[in-house]
Design a protein around this motif. Structure first.
Motif, PDB file in Angstrom:
ATOM      1  N   VAL A  78      24.443  91.416  37.163  1.00 26.82           N
ATOM      2  CA  VAL A  78      25.163  90.992  36.124  1.00 26.82           C
ATOM      3  C   VAL A  78      24.757  89.691  35.770  1.00 26.82           C
ATOM      4  CG1 VAL A  78      27.557  90.733  35.287  1.00 26.82           C
ATOM      5  CG2 VAL A  78      27.337  92.456  36.579  1.00 26.82           C
ATOM      6  N   TYR A  79      24.823  89.597  34.409  1.00 29.17           N
ATOM      7  CA  TYR A  79      24.179  88.394  33.747  1.00 29.17           C
ATOM      8  C   TYR A  79      25.381  87.541  33.089  1.00 29.17           C
ATOM      9  CZ  TYR A  79      19.247  88.916  35.041  1.00 29.17           C
ATOM     10  OH  TYR A  79      18.167  89.083  36.046  1.00 29.17           O
ATOM     11  N   GLY A  80      25.223  86.270  33.013  1.00 24.23           N
ATOM     12  CA  GLY A  80      26.361  85.601  32.333  1.00 24.23           C
ATOM     13  C   GLY A  80      25.775  85.275  31.056  1.00 24.23           C
ATOM     14  N   MET A  91      24.521  86.506  38.288  1.00 25.80           N
ATOM     15  CA  MET A  91      25.601  86.362  38.881  1.00 25.80           C
ATOM     16  C   MET A  91      25.729  87.249  39.993  1.00 25.80           C
ATOM     17  SD  MET A  91      28.019  86.259  35.383  1.00 25.80           S
ATOM     18  CE  MET A  91      29.482  85.877  36.283  1.00 25.80           C
ATOM     19  N   GLY A  93      26.981  87.013  42.838  1.00 25.91           N
ATOM     20  CA  GLY A  93      28.555  86.999  43.281  1.00 25.91           C
ATOM     21  C   GLY A  93      29.700  87.532  42.619  1.00 25.91           C
ATOM     22  N   ASP A  94      29.063  88.121  41.460  1.00 22.51           N
ATOM     23  CA  ASP A  94      30.038  88.797  40.673  1.00 22.51           C
ATOM     24  C   ASP A  94      30.352  90.213  41.470  1.00 22.51           C
ATOM     25  OD1 ASP A  94      31.087  89.332  37.748  1.00 22.51           O
ATOM     26  OD2 ASP A  94      30.242  91.288  38.373  1.00 22.51           O
ATOM     27  N   ARG A  95      31.634  90.855  41.205  1.00 27.84           N
ATOM     28  CA  ARG A  95      32.146  92.005  41.884  1.00 27.84           C
ATOM     29  C   ARG A  95      31.189  93.218  41.565  1.00 27.84           C
ATOM     30  NH1 ARG A  95      36.985  93.570  43.994  1.00 27.84           N
ATOM     31  NH2 ARG A  95      37.403  95.876  43.875  1.00 27.84           N
ATOM     32  N   VAL A  96      30.764  93.331  40.180  1.00 23.30           N
ATOM     33  CA  VAL A  96      30.005  94.541  39.821  1.00 23.30           C
ATOM     34  C   VAL A  96      28.746  94.473  40.427  1.00 23.30           C
ATOM     35  CG1 VAL A  96      29.146  95.766  37.899  1.00 23.30           C
ATOM     36  CG2 VAL A  96      31.303  94.815  37.439  1.00 23.30           C
ATOM     37  N   SER A  97      27.947  93.255  40.409  1.00 32.39           N
ATOM     38  CA  SER A  97      26.823  92.857  41.274  1.00 32.39           C
ATOM     39  C   SER A  97      26.899  93.449  42.630  1.00 32.39           C
ATOM     40  CB  SER A  97      26.306  91.470  41.070  1.00 32.39           C
ATOM     41  OG  SER A  97      26.017  91.127  39.635  1.00 32.39           O
ATOM     42  N   ARG A  98      27.719  92.973  43.212  1.00 30.21           N
ATOM     43  CA  ARG A  98      27.907  93.347  44.624  1.00 30.21           C
ATOM     44  C   ARG A  98      27.995  94.990  44.702  1.00 30.21           C
ATOM     45  NH1 ARG A  98      31.743  89.062  44.807  1.00 30.21           N
ATOM     46  NH2 ARG A  98      33.382  90.686  44.918  1.00 30.21           N
ATOM     47  N   ARG A 137      39.732  98.359  39.043  1.00 33.65           N
ATOM     48  CA  ARG A 137      38.421  97.925  39.109  1.00 33.65           C
ATOM     49  C   ARG A 137      37.693  98.610  39.985  1.00 33.65           C
ATOM     50  NH1 ARG A 137      40.059  92.083  41.921  1.00 33.65           N
ATOM     51  NH2 ARG A 137      40.677  93.634  43.307  1.00 33.65           N
TER      52      ARG A 137
END
Length: 209
Positions: A78-80, A91, A93-98, A137
Motif C-alpha cells: 500500500v502506498y501513501g 507503507m 507496516g500497513d495492515r493491508v500490506s501485511r 477489516r
C-alpha cells in the motif's frame, strides 16, 4: 539404443526392404501421429485436453510459470498518496500490506499470488475469498479453485457461484471476493486457454505422445 539405431539404419539401406509390401514397411512419424489420432475420440485434435495435460506442453508450462512467478515476486504494498507522485511512499507496516504479504496462515505471499495468477492464465479468472474480522477489516485471503467456480452476470452485475458445504454451487457476495480477470475481450472474464486453444494444445500433446 545405439545398436538398435544402427540396425534400423542398416535395414533401411537393404535394397530388399525397398520393395517390401506396404504392411511391412516402417511407419513414418506422420503416419504414427495420424494413426494415433484416428484411434482417439472426442476432441477434434484427438486428445483430451485438461489443465494437467496442457501443463505437459513445455511452452504452456514455461509461459504460465514465468507469468505467475514474475507477478508473485513483485512487492505488493500500500502506498501513501498517489503511487505515481514523487512523494508517494510504500507503507510496509500497513495492515493491508501485511495481508498481501501473508494472505492466510497456510500460504506465503509468493505461493498465494502465483497460484492466483495461474488460475487467471489457464481458466480466465482468479478468485479468492476475503475473510473479515469482527471490526469489518480484511483479515485473510483464501484461494478458490477457478474450475470449481462459475461466473454469471445478473442485472448487469457479476455473480460469483462457488462450492458450498454440500458440494453445490452457492452465490457469494461480490464484496467478499477478490477477483482477477485474465486476458479478456470484455474486461470481465478472460479467455479460457483450455477452450480457446484446445485444438492447438491437443495437437501438441498428440505429437509428444
Amino acid at each position: 539404443l545405439r545398436l538398435h539405431t544402427r540396425m534400423k539404419l542398416l535395414s533401411r539401406l537393404n535394397p530388399l526392404n525397398w520393395f517390401a509390401p506396404a504392411s511391412e514397411r516402417a511407419v513414418t512419424l506422420e503416419q504414427a501421429i495420424l494413426a494415433g489420432l484416428a484411434r482417439r475420440g472426442g476432441d477434434a485434435a484427438g486428445v483430451g485436453v485438461t489443465s494437467d495435460t496442457a501443463a505437459g506442453v513445455s511452452a504452456v508450462f514455461c509461459a504460465d510459470r514465468v507469468i505467475s512467478e514474475d507477478l508473485a515476486s513483485l512487492p505488493m504494498l500500500v502506498y501513501g498518496g498517489d503511487r505515481m507522485d514523487d512523494g508517494a511512499k510504500p507503507m510496509p507496516g500497513d495492515r493491508v500490506s501485511r495481508l498481501l504479504a501473508k494472505p492466510n496462515p497456510e500460504q506465503t505471499g509468493p505461493v498465494f499470488w502465483s497460484q492466483f495468477q495461474h488460475n487467471a492464465n489457464i481458466w480466465g479468472f482468479g478468485l479468492a475469498e476475503i475473510v473479515w474480522d469482527g471490526a469489518g477489516r480484511p483479515a485473510e485471503l483464501w484461494p478458490i479453485h477457478s474450475p470449481d467456480a462459475r461466473l454469471d452476470r445478473q442485472a448487469g452485475r457479476l455473480v460469483f457461484m462457488v462450492p458450498g458445504g454440500n458440494g453445490r454451487l452457492v452465490p457469494m457476495d461480490p464484496a467478499d471476493v477478490l477477483f482477477l480477470p485474465g486476458f479478456s475481450p470484455d474486461g470481465s472474464t478472460g479467455y479460457q486457454l483450455l477452450h480457446t486453444a484446445r485444438m492447438t494444445l491437443g495437437l501438441a500433446i498428440a505429437t509428444q505422445e
